[in-house]
Design a protein around this motif. Structure first.
Motif, PDB file in Angstrom:
ATOM      1  N   SER A  85       0.830  -1.200   0.000  1.00 15.15           N
ATOM      2  CA  SER A  85       0.000   0.000   0.000  1.00 15.15           C
ATOM      3  C   SER A  85       0.864   1.248   0.000  1.00 15.15           C
ATOM      4  O   SER A  85       2.041   1.211   0.372  1.00 15.15           O
ATOM      5  CB  SER A  85      -0.940   0.006   1.210  1.00 15.15           C
ATOM      6  OG  SER A  85      -1.935  -0.992   1.085  1.00 15.15           O
ATOM      7  N   SER A  86       0.285   2.360  -0.411  1.00 14.59           N
ATOM      8  CA  SER A  86       1.042   3.610  -0.507  1.00 14.59           C
ATOM      9  C   SER A  86       1.024   4.347   0.830  1.00 14.59           C
ATOM     10  O   SER A  86       0.511   3.852   1.832  1.00 14.59           O
ATOM     11  CB  SER A  86       0.473   4.488  -1.621  1.00 14.59           C
ATOM     12  OG  SER A  86      -0.800   5.011  -1.257  1.00 14.59           O
ATOM     13  N   GLY A  87       1.576   5.540   0.816  1.00 16.22           N
ATOM     14  CA  GLY A  87       1.649   6.370   2.010  1.00 16.22           C
ATOM     15  C   GLY A  87       3.065   6.527   2.506  1.00 16.22           C
ATOM     16  O   GLY A  87       3.792   5.548   2.626  1.00 16.22           O
ATOM     17  N   THR A  88       3.450   7.770   2.773  1.00 16.00           N
ATOM     18  CA  THR A  88       4.761   8.063   3.341  1.00 16.00           C
ATOM     19  C   THR A  88       4.578   8.994   4.529  1.00 16.00           C
ATOM     20  O   THR A  88       3.646   9.802   4.562  1.00 16.00           O
ATOM     21  CB  THR A  88       5.690   8.731   2.309  1.00 16.00           C
ATOM     22  OG1 THR A  88       5.060   9.908   1.796  1.00 16.00           O
ATOM     23  CG2 THR A  88       6.015   7.785   1.181  1.00 16.00           C
ATOM     24  N   PRO A  89       5.464   8.882   5.546  1.00 18.42           N
ATOM     25  CA  PRO A  89       6.595   7.956   5.609  1.00 18.42           C
ATOM     26  C   PRO A  89       6.119   6.518   5.764  1.00 18.42           C
ATOM     27  O   PRO A  89       4.952   6.273   6.083  1.00 18.42           O
ATOM     28  CB  PRO A  89       7.356   8.423   6.849  1.00 18.42           C
ATOM     29  CG  PRO A  89       6.297   9.022   7.713  1.00 18.42           C
ATOM     30  CD  PRO A  89       5.334   9.680   6.778  1.00 18.42           C
ATOM     31  N   ARG A  90       7.013   5.597   5.549  1.00 24.18           N
ATOM     32  CA  ARG A  90       6.662   4.195   5.661  1.00 24.18           C
ATOM     33  C   ARG A  90       6.599   3.751   7.126  1.00 24.18           C
ATOM     34  O   ARG A  90       7.146   4.395   8.015  1.00 24.18           O
ATOM     35  CB  ARG A  90       7.686   3.319   4.912  1.00 24.18           C
ATOM     36  CG  ARG A  90       7.839   3.667   3.445  1.00 24.18           C
ATOM     37  CD  ARG A  90       6.517   3.607   2.706  1.00 24.18           C
ATOM     38  NE  ARG A  90       6.010   2.228   2.627  1.00 24.18           N
ATOM     39  CZ  ARG A  90       4.759   1.927   2.271  1.00 24.18           C
ATOM     40  NH1 ARG A  90       3.892   2.881   2.006  1.00 24.18           N
ATOM     41  NH2 ARG A  90       4.389   0.659   2.197  1.00 24.18           N
ATOM     42  N   ASN A  91       5.924   2.635   7.315  1.00 24.26           N
ATOM     43  CA  ASN A  91       5.857   1.991   8.637  1.00 24.26           C
ATOM     44  C   ASN A  91       5.276   2.910   9.710  1.00 24.26           C
ATOM     45  O   ASN A  91       5.847   3.097  10.785  1.00 24.26           O
ATOM     46  CB  ASN A  91       7.239   1.479   9.061  1.00 24.26           C
ATOM     47  CG  ASN A  91       7.741   0.380   8.145  1.00 24.26           C
ATOM     48  OD1 ASN A  91       7.070  -0.031   7.213  1.00 24.26           O
ATOM     49  ND2 ASN A  91       8.933  -0.111   8.418  1.00 24.26           N
ATOM     50  N   VAL A  92       4.113   3.479   9.363  1.00 24.47           N
ATOM     51  CA  VAL A  92       3.350   4.290  10.304  1.00 24.47           C
ATOM     52  C   VAL A  92       1.999   3.616  10.512  1.00 24.47           C
ATOM     53  O   VAL A  92       1.437   3.052   9.575  1.00 24.47           O
ATOM     54  CB  VAL A  92       3.133   5.724   9.771  1.00 24.47           C
ATOM     55  CG1 VAL A  92       2.214   6.509  10.682  1.00 24.47           C
ATOM     56  CG2 VAL A  92       4.459   6.441   9.642  1.00 24.47           C
ATOM     57  N   ALA A  93       1.489   3.651  11.728  1.00 21.68           N
ATOM     58  CA  ALA A  93       0.133   3.190  12.008  1.00 21.68           C
ATOM     59  C   ALA A  93      -0.645   4.319  12.661  1.00 21.68           C
ATOM     60  O   ALA A  93      -0.073   5.212  13.280  1.00 21.68           O
ATOM     61  CB  ALA A  93       0.160   1.958  12.913  1.00 21.68           C
ATOM     62  N   SER A  94      -1.964   4.281  12.521  1.00 20.78           N
ATOM     63  CA  SER A  94      -2.813   5.342  13.050  1.00 20.78           C
ATOM     64  C   SER A  94      -4.165   4.759  13.421  1.00 20.78           C
ATOM     65  O   SER A  94      -4.773   4.057  12.606  1.00 20.78           O
ATOM     66  CB  SER A  94      -3.001   6.446  12.000  1.00 20.78           C
ATOM     67  OG  SER A  94      -4.151   7.225  12.267  1.00 20.78           O
ATOM     68  N   PRO A  95      -4.682   5.030  14.614  1.00 19.83           N
ATOM     69  CA  PRO A  95      -5.998   4.501  14.971  1.00 19.83           C
ATOM     70  C   PRO A  95      -7.095   5.008  14.055  1.00 19.83           C
ATOM     71  O   PRO A  95      -8.063   4.282  13.776  1.00 19.83           O
ATOM     72  CB  PRO A  95      -6.200   4.980  16.409  1.00 19.83           C
ATOM     73  CG  PRO A  95      -5.258   6.125  16.579  1.00 19.83           C
ATOM     74  CD  PRO A  95      -4.089   5.841  15.691  1.00 19.83           C
ATOM     75  N   ASP A  96      -6.964   6.227  13.566  1.00 25.07           N
ATOM     76  CA  ASP A  96      -7.966   6.795  12.662  1.00 25.07           C
ATOM     77  C   ASP A  96      -7.815   6.245  11.249  1.00 25.07           C
ATOM     78  O   ASP A  96      -8.750   5.686  10.671  1.00 25.07           O
ATOM     79  CB  ASP A  96      -7.836   8.318  12.658  1.00 25.07           C
ATOM     80  CG  ASP A  96      -8.833   8.985  11.720  1.00 25.07           C
ATOM     81  OD1 ASP A  96      -9.877   8.371  11.423  1.00 25.07           O
ATOM     82  OD2 ASP A  96      -8.575  10.113  11.280  1.00 25.07           O
ATOM     83  N   ILE A  97      -6.618   6.366  10.676  1.00 21.69           N
ATOM     84  CA  ILE A  97      -6.426   5.976   9.285  1.00 21.69           C
ATOM     85  C   ILE A  97      -6.587   4.473   9.105  1.00 21.69           C
ATOM     86  O   ILE A  97      -7.169   4.005   8.111  1.00 21.69           O
ATOM     87  CB  ILE A  97      -5.054   6.455   8.773  1.00 21.69           C
ATOM     88  CG1 ILE A  97      -5.014   7.993   8.761  1.00 21.69           C
ATOM     89  CG2 ILE A  97      -4.764   5.913   7.377  1.00 21.69           C
ATOM     90  CD1 ILE A  97      -3.675   8.580   8.405  1.00 21.69           C
ATOM     91  N   ASN A  98      -6.129   3.689  10.075  1.00 21.69           N
ATOM     92  CA  ASN A  98      -6.254   2.239   9.926  1.00 21.69           C
ATOM     93  C   ASN A  98      -7.682   1.754  10.147  1.00 21.69           C
ATOM     94  O   ASN A  98      -8.089   0.737   9.580  1.00 21.69           O
ATOM     95  CB  ASN A  98      -5.292   1.533  10.862  1.00 21.69           C
ATOM     96  CG  ASN A  98      -3.840   1.774  10.500  1.00 21.69           C
ATOM     97  OD1 ASN A  98      -2.984   1.918  11.362  1.00 21.69           O
ATOM     98  ND2 ASN A  98      -3.542   1.857   9.204  1.00 21.69           N
ATOM     99  N   THR A  99      -8.463   2.468  10.945  1.00 20.50           N
ATOM    100  CA  THR A  99      -9.900   2.189  11.008  1.00 20.50           C
ATOM    101  C   THR A  99     -10.539   2.502   9.668  1.00 20.50           C
ATOM    102  O   THR A  99     -11.365   1.737   9.161  1.00 20.50           O
ATOM    103  CB  THR A  99     -10.556   3.016  12.129  1.00 20.50           C
ATOM    104  OG1 THR A  99     -10.023   2.614  13.394  1.00 20.50           O
ATOM    105  CG2 THR A  99     -12.064   2.823  12.139  1.00 20.50           C
ATOM    106  N   GLU A 100     -10.146   3.611   9.069  1.00 25.34           N
ATOM    107  CA  GLU A 100     -10.641   3.970   7.746  1.00 25.34           C
ATOM    108  C   GLU A 100     -10.268   2.929   6.695  1.00 25.34           C
ATOM    109  O   GLU A 100     -11.038   2.668   5.766  1.00 25.34           O
ATOM    110  CB  GLU A 100     -10.088   5.346   7.354  1.00 25.34           C
ATOM    111  CG  GLU A 100     -10.109   5.680   5.870  1.00 25.34           C
ATOM    112  CD  GLU A 100     -11.495   5.681   5.246  1.00 25.34           C
ATOM    113  OE1 GLU A 100     -11.569   5.571   4.004  1.00 25.34           O
ATOM    114  OE2 GLU A 100     -12.493   5.802   5.974  1.00 25.34           O
TER     115      GLU A 100
END
Length: 372
Positions: free
Chosen positions: A122-137
């Motif tokens: 999957s795309s998105g930078t920086p790499r290796n980031v997690a987020s309670p909001d974005i990952n729920t999305e």
């Protein structure tokens, strides 16, 4: 030519050029594709009874998610129930989530396993980031995709969350009423895990520990700001009796100590061996950005778990899992209809890939009953 006239024409030219360049850039961004590995590169064997294809779709933040779509070969044109599958935390679709998706497709569901934003293909930078909001999305974006598939009845879509994506899946179901039923296995509440520390049956941090962790992480922000890029580290931080915070520079070591922590060995035996290693997985091959836990510490994922009701919840965990208390507490907070299944002689990682341990018959029965 008079100077004001020259300036006016020059400014207009710059504006037009900028507009064209901006439009071209936006068009390229809208049509760009994520390069996907097309050969079979999973940690599990390919099934002969389902079709598999790589797909991509965008979440509402504009991040392109890469996913594996599994459809029963027996599909006859009648719309089917579908499942979005995510997890574990730090894993990719070539590992546990793909195994679950393929198996549930064998049971007659359209199923998709996705790489979360900023990880895997999957795309998105920086790499290796997690987020309670974005990952729920990310879960909801997978629902979007499934609901537009010609094979899928969009009124019969469920979700399965494994490990850390169990908490994300419950959070998504609380917010996204299109998820008609949700199941978790070896569930972790990652906001609680990072905000309060994973302990032996309960939270590890006291109030002082939590403040020490916050100070440590915000000091790390200064380091990242000065260098212009984030450092990486394990997301599990330890606080000693003097309030000193330490963490490893990667999630799992290259080799284990002679007398390793049993939980670390459990994860190592999956992510760092042929059993489950995949080069794209954060857990197999590196670490998260060092400041990643900050977003989880102030955003508890399961605040609205009671609002999933009257849609059903199935929570599955092993009786020997260090994470069992997450599942028990989530079950207590949820409203009916809900079911907690505790499997004997089963640890946390067993439910990643042990086919003799994962109760696929129970998952199949649950979704067949609730996605009618």
């Amino acid at each position: 030519m008079a100077l004001p006239s020259m300036i006016k024409k020059l400014s207009l030219g710059i504006l037009v050029s900028s507009t064209i360049l901006g439009a071209n850039h936006m068009a390229q961004a809208a049509t760009s594709t994520v390069p996907l590995v097309q050969k079979w590169d999973k940690t599990f064997a390919k099934s002969d009874s389902v079709t598999h294809q790589k797909v991509t779709f965008k979440n509402r933040y504009g991040i392109t998610l890469a996913a594996d779509l599994y459809i029963p070969k027996a599909y006859n044109g009648k719309k089917l129930a579908a499942l979005a599958v995510g997890g574990p935390f730090g894993a990719v679709k070539e590992q546990s989530s793909g195994l679950y998706a393929q198996k549930m497709a064998e049971q007659g569901f359209v199923a998709i396993a996705f790489d979360p934003s900023y990880t895997g293909e999957s795309s998105g930078t920086p790499r290796n980031v997690a987020s309670p909001d974005i990952n729920t999305e990310d879960f909801s974006a997978a629902i979007d995709y499934l609901g537009l598939r010609p094979e899928v009845d969009r009124n019969r879509i469920g979700a399965i969350g494994i490990c850390g994506w169990g908490g994300m899946g419950l959070n998504a179901a609380a917010m996204d009423t299109r998820i008609k039923a949700v199941a978790t296995t070896s569930m972790y509440d990652m906001s609680r895990a990072m905000g309060h520390g994973v302990g032996d049956g309960d939270d590890r941090y006291d109030a002082g520990d939590r403040q020490a962790v916050l100070k440590h992480l915000n000091q790390q922000r200064w380091v990242g700001a000065e260098k212009g890029q984030p450092a990486t580290a394990n997301h599990d931080l330890y606080v000693d009796d003097n309030g000193k915070v330490t963490t490893a520079d990667r999630i799992l070591p290259e080799t284990l100590d002679s007398n390793p922590n049993p939980v670390q060995k459990e994860f190592f035996d999956y992510y760092r061996t042929d059993r489950g290693f995949h080069k794209n997985a954060v857990n197999s091959n590196g670490a998260w950005t060092a400041t990643m836990p900050l977003s989880f510490m102030n955003m508890p994922l399961l605040s609205y778990i009671d609002e999933i009701s009257p849609r059903p919840i199935l929570i599955i965990a092993g009786e020997d899992a260090h994470s069992l208390y997450f599942s028990k507490d989530a079950y207590q907070k949820a409203k009916q209809p809900k079911e907690l299944v505790i499997l004997p002689n089963t640890n946390h990682v067993d439910l990643y890939d042990r086919m003799d341990k994962i109760p696929f018959d129970k998952l199949t029965e649950f979704f067949n009953r609730n996605l009618k």
